[in-house]
Design a protein around this motif. Structure first.
Motif, PDB file in Angstrom:
ATOM      1  N   SER A  44       0.822  -1.216   0.000  1.00 38.25           N
ATOM      2  CA  SER A  44       0.000   0.000   0.000  1.00 38.25           C
ATOM      3  C   SER A  44       0.858   1.269   0.000  1.00 38.25           C
ATOM      4  CB  SER A  44      -0.918   0.019   1.232  1.00 38.25           C
ATOM      5  OG  SER A  44      -1.740  -1.123   1.271  1.00 38.25           O
ATOM      6  N   VAL A  45       2.137   1.084   0.280  1.00 31.11           N
ATOM      7  CA  VAL A  45       3.037   2.229   0.446  1.00 31.11           C
ATOM      8  C   VAL A  45       3.745   2.556  -0.866  1.00 31.11           C
ATOM      9  CG1 VAL A  45       5.049   3.108   1.691  1.00 31.11           C
ATOM     10  CG2 VAL A  45       3.385   1.639   2.874  1.00 31.11           C
ATOM     11  N   GLU A  46       3.668   3.827  -1.261  1.00 28.07           N
ATOM     12  CA  GLU A  46       4.320   4.265  -2.497  1.00 28.07           C
ATOM     13  C   GLU A  46       5.731   4.795  -2.241  1.00 28.07           C
ATOM     14  OE1 GLU A  46       1.703   7.129  -4.257  1.00 28.07           O
ATOM     15  OE2 GLU A  46      -0.031   5.776  -4.175  1.00 28.07           O
ATOM     16  N   LYS A  47       5.941   5.386  -1.079  1.00 29.06           N
ATOM     17  CA  LYS A  47       7.236   5.980  -0.766  1.00 29.06           C
ATOM     18  C   LYS A  47       7.515   5.861   0.727  1.00 29.06           C
ATOM     19  CE  LYS A  47      10.561   8.294  -2.918  1.00 29.06           C
ATOM     20  NZ  LYS A  47      11.164   7.899  -4.186  1.00 29.06           N
ATOM     21  N   VAL A  48       8.757   5.511   1.058  1.00 28.72           N
ATOM     22  CA  VAL A  48       9.193   5.432   2.459  1.00 28.72           C
ATOM     23  C   VAL A  48      10.373   6.372   2.645  1.00 28.72           C
ATOM     24  CG1 VAL A  48       9.999   3.947   4.327  1.00 28.72           C
ATOM     25  CG2 VAL A  48       8.514   3.007   2.538  1.00 28.72           C
ATOM     26  N   PHE A  49      10.272   7.259   3.624  1.00 29.59           N
ATOM     27  CA  PHE A  49      11.362   8.190   3.923  1.00 29.59           C
ATOM     28  C   PHE A  49      11.912   7.900   5.318  1.00 29.59           C
ATOM     29  CE2 PHE A  49       8.692  10.989   1.104  1.00 29.59           C
ATOM     30  CZ  PHE A  49       9.593  11.051   0.056  1.00 29.59           C
ATOM     31  N   TYR A  50      13.231   7.996   5.446  1.00 27.48           N
ATOM     32  CA  TYR A  50      13.887   7.892   6.750  1.00 27.48           C
ATOM     33  C   TYR A  50      14.682   9.164   7.000  1.00 27.48           C
ATOM     34  CZ  TYR A  50      12.926   2.850   6.831  1.00 27.48           C
ATOM     35  OH  TYR A  50      12.309   1.627   6.847  1.00 27.48           O
ATOM     36  N   VAL A  51      14.579   9.696   8.198  1.00 27.60           N
ATOM     37  CA  VAL A  51      15.429  10.811   8.613  1.00 27.60           C
ATOM     38  C   VAL A  51      16.505  10.190   9.497  1.00 27.60           C
ATOM     39  CG1 VAL A  51      15.562  13.023   9.821  1.00 27.60           C
ATOM     40  CG2 VAL A  51      13.514  12.448   8.497  1.00 27.60           C
ATOM     41  N   LYS A  52      17.716  10.032   8.949  1.00 27.94           N
ATOM     42  CA  LYS A  52      18.758   9.248   9.618  1.00 27.94           C
ATOM     43  C   LYS A  52      19.746  10.089  10.422  1.00 27.94           C
ATOM     44  CE  LYS A  52      18.559   5.639   6.059  1.00 27.94           C
ATOM     45  NZ  LYS A  52      19.311   4.920   4.997  1.00 27.94           N
ATOM     46  N   ASP A  53      20.062  11.275   9.913  1.00 30.55           N
ATOM     47  CA  ASP A  53      21.029  12.129  10.596  1.00 30.55           C
ATOM     48  C   ASP A  53      20.510  12.515  11.982  1.00 30.55           C
ATOM     49  OD1 ASP A  53      23.494  14.063  10.291  1.00 30.55           O
ATOM     50  OD2 ASP A  53      21.835  15.282  11.072  1.00 30.55           O
ATOM     51  N   THR A  54      21.356  12.395  12.990  1.00 29.13           N
ATOM     52  CA  THR A  54      20.932  12.646  14.374  1.00 29.13           C
ATOM     53  C   THR A  54      20.389  14.051  14.574  1.00 29.13           C
ATOM     54  OG1 THR A  54      22.598  11.084  15.192  1.00 29.13           O
ATOM     55  CG2 THR A  54      21.669  12.625  16.791  1.00 29.13           C
ATOM     56  N   GLU A  55      21.090  15.041  14.024  1.00 30.74           N
ATOM     57  CA  GLU A  55      20.645  16.431  14.165  1.00 30.74           C
ATOM     58  C   GLU A  55      19.313  16.653  13.465  1.00 30.74           C
ATOM     59  OE1 GLU A  55      22.171  21.003  13.225  1.00 30.74           O
ATOM     60  OE2 GLU A  55      23.547  19.307  13.001  1.00 30.74           O
ATOM     61  N   ASN A  56      19.170  16.061  12.280  1.00 30.91           N
ATOM     62  CA  ASN A  56      17.909  16.194  11.545  1.00 30.91           C
ATOM     63  C   ASN A  56      16.763  15.508  12.281  1.00 30.91           C
ATOM     64  OD1 ASN A  56      18.960  17.708   9.453  1.00 30.91           O
ATOM     65  ND2 ASN A  56      19.412  15.940   8.161  1.00 30.91           N
ATOM     66  N   LYS A  57      17.047  14.383  12.936  1.00 23.15           N
ATOM     67  CA  LYS A  57      16.019  13.682  13.724  1.00 23.15           C
ATOM     68  C   LYS A  57      15.483  14.583  14.828  1.00 23.15           C
ATOM     69  CE  LYS A  57      17.284   8.798  13.275  1.00 23.15           C
ATOM     70  NZ  LYS A  57      17.805   7.608  14.006  1.00 23.15           N
ATOM     71  N   ILE A  58      16.400  15.255  15.510  1.00 22.54           N
ATOM     72  CA  ILE A  58      16.009  16.157  16.600  1.00 22.54           C
ATOM     73  C   ILE A  58      15.169  17.313  16.054  1.00 22.54           C
ATOM     74  CG2 ILE A  58      16.880  17.792  18.327  1.00 22.54           C
ATOM     75  CD1 ILE A  58      19.361  15.934  18.569  1.00 22.54           C
ATOM     76  N   LYS A  59      15.614  17.882  14.934  1.00 23.44           N
ATOM     77  CA  LYS A  59      14.888  19.006  14.330  1.00 23.44           C
ATOM     78  C   LYS A  59      13.514  18.575  13.836  1.00 23.44           C
ATOM     79  CE  LYS A  59      18.907  21.721  12.865  1.00 23.44           C
ATOM     80  NZ  LYS A  59      19.684  22.243  11.705  1.00 23.44           N
ATOM     81  N   PHE A  60      13.445  17.372  13.254  1.00 20.36           N
ATOM     82  CA  PHE A  60      12.159  16.890  12.745  1.00 20.36           C
ATOM     83  C   PHE A  60      11.194  16.626  13.897  1.00 20.36           C
ATOM     84  CE2 PHE A  60       9.172  13.753  10.987  1.00 20.36           C
ATOM     85  CZ  PHE A  60       8.780  14.420   9.835  1.00 20.36           C
ATOM     86  N   SER A  61      11.703  16.070  14.985  1.00 17.52           N
ATOM     87  CA  SER A  61      10.876  15.824  16.169  1.00 17.52           C
ATOM     88  C   SER A  61      10.334  17.135  16.725  1.00 17.52           C
ATOM     89  CB  SER A  61      11.698  15.092  17.228  1.00 17.52           C
ATOM     90  OG  SER A  61      10.936  14.868  18.386  1.00 17.52           O
ATOM     91  N   ASP A  62      11.198  18.149  16.767  1.00 24.81           N
ATOM     92  CA  ASP A  62      10.792  19.476  17.240  1.00 24.81           C
ATOM     93  C   ASP A  62       9.754  20.076  16.302  1.00 24.81           C
ATOM     94  OD1 ASP A  62      11.075  21.766  18.997  1.00 24.81           O
ATOM     95  OD2 ASP A  62      12.162  22.752  17.373  1.00 24.81           O
TER      96      ASP A  62
END
Length: 274
Positions: A44-62
């Motif tokens: 059912s999934v067309e695209k899967v994205f991962y945010v891998k960089d630690t700094e980017n993970k923190i920013k995305f969570s924020d």
């Protein structure tokens, strides 16, 4: 199988993959009537994205705490659409930058603040694929959220998308776009007229200027066997090309080869009256 963490909209979910790693899923209808803990089939999934960089993970969570989930959802659909159309993977930082920009743009419009984009013509000409995606993004915002963002915003969105594809960063993309705009102004001043922004001549000119700036920035050289003839036959065009080259050198701190000036002169010559 993926397990839902949070539904962003009918087409986008935050989820855990089979290894328990958080990811972003995009697919038509995958979020409809889903709740935390529900399963989503891989087909059912067309695209899967991962945010891998630690700094980017923190920013995305924020970002997820500060920005409306429906805005983040639309942003993810735009990113998926851009990757599909361009056939290239975007830098993961775009998941933060684009959603943040969209949220701020929507907030500004709500406050009656409309920021003009002085490089809209150049962006349309230089980054056509990105701009086409950005126009669809405005449609999505209008249809889903009832917010009418102006065409200027499509230009800003296109810059974000282009910077993410090129991995050059938004500041470099914006700097080069600004430089191309300045170079066009120099040419227009020498021509004593404005160039029609919808004309093929304009499209050819800004496209060549963009690649010329890119080549000079990277120290790439081009062969030009016609240079002596260009200098002799297109004297005015070559003089203007030298002025343009001087501006490029001032902005980039790198010398523009004479061969490059010759190609600039050819494009400028086409704009001179017969």
């Amino acid at each position: 199988m993926y397990r839902v963490v949070k539904v962003l909209n009918n087409n986008v979910c935050m989820a855990h993959d089979k290894n328990g790693v958080e990811c972003i899923l995009v697919g038509k209808g995958i979020g409809f009537a889903k709740r935390q803990g529900d399963l989503i089939k891989e087909e059912s999934v067309e695209k899967v994205f991962y945010v891998k960089d630690t700094e980017n993970k923190i920013k995305f969570s924020d970002l997820m705490e500060k920005v409306r989930t429906d805005v983040v959802g639309i942003s993810e659909e735009i990113i998926a659409m851009a990757e599909k159309i361009k056939g290239k993977k975007l830098n993961e930082h775009v998941h933060i930058a684009l959603a943040d920009h969209l949220a701020f743009a929507i907030e500004r419009i709500g406050m009656g603040i409309d920021i003009k984009n002085p490089f809209i013509a150049e962006i349309k000409a230089l980054y056509k694929e990105d701009f086409a995606v950005a126009e669809k993004a405005l449609e999505m915002v209008r249809e889903r959220l009832g917010v009418y963002l102006p065409e200027d915003e499509a230009g800003f969105i296109a810059l974000h998308l282009h910077a993410a594809v090129e991995n050059a960063g938004l500041s470099v993309t914006l700097k080069n776009t600004r430089l191309v705009s300045l170079l066009v102004s120099i040419i227009e001043k020498n021509l004593s007229r404005k160039i029609d922004r919808d004309s093929l001549d304009y499209l050819r000119l800004v496209t060549h200027l963009r690649f010329a700036v890119d080549r000079v920035a990277k120290g790439m050289e081009v062969a030009n066997e016609l240079l002596p003839t260009i200098k002799r036959k297109f004297k005015k065009a070559y003089r203007i090309a030298e002025e343009v080259a001087n501006e490029i050198e001032k902005e980039l701190g790198k010398e523009v080869p004479e061969e490059e000036k010759g190609y600039l002169a050819i494009h400028i010559q086409r704009l001179l009256p017969n």
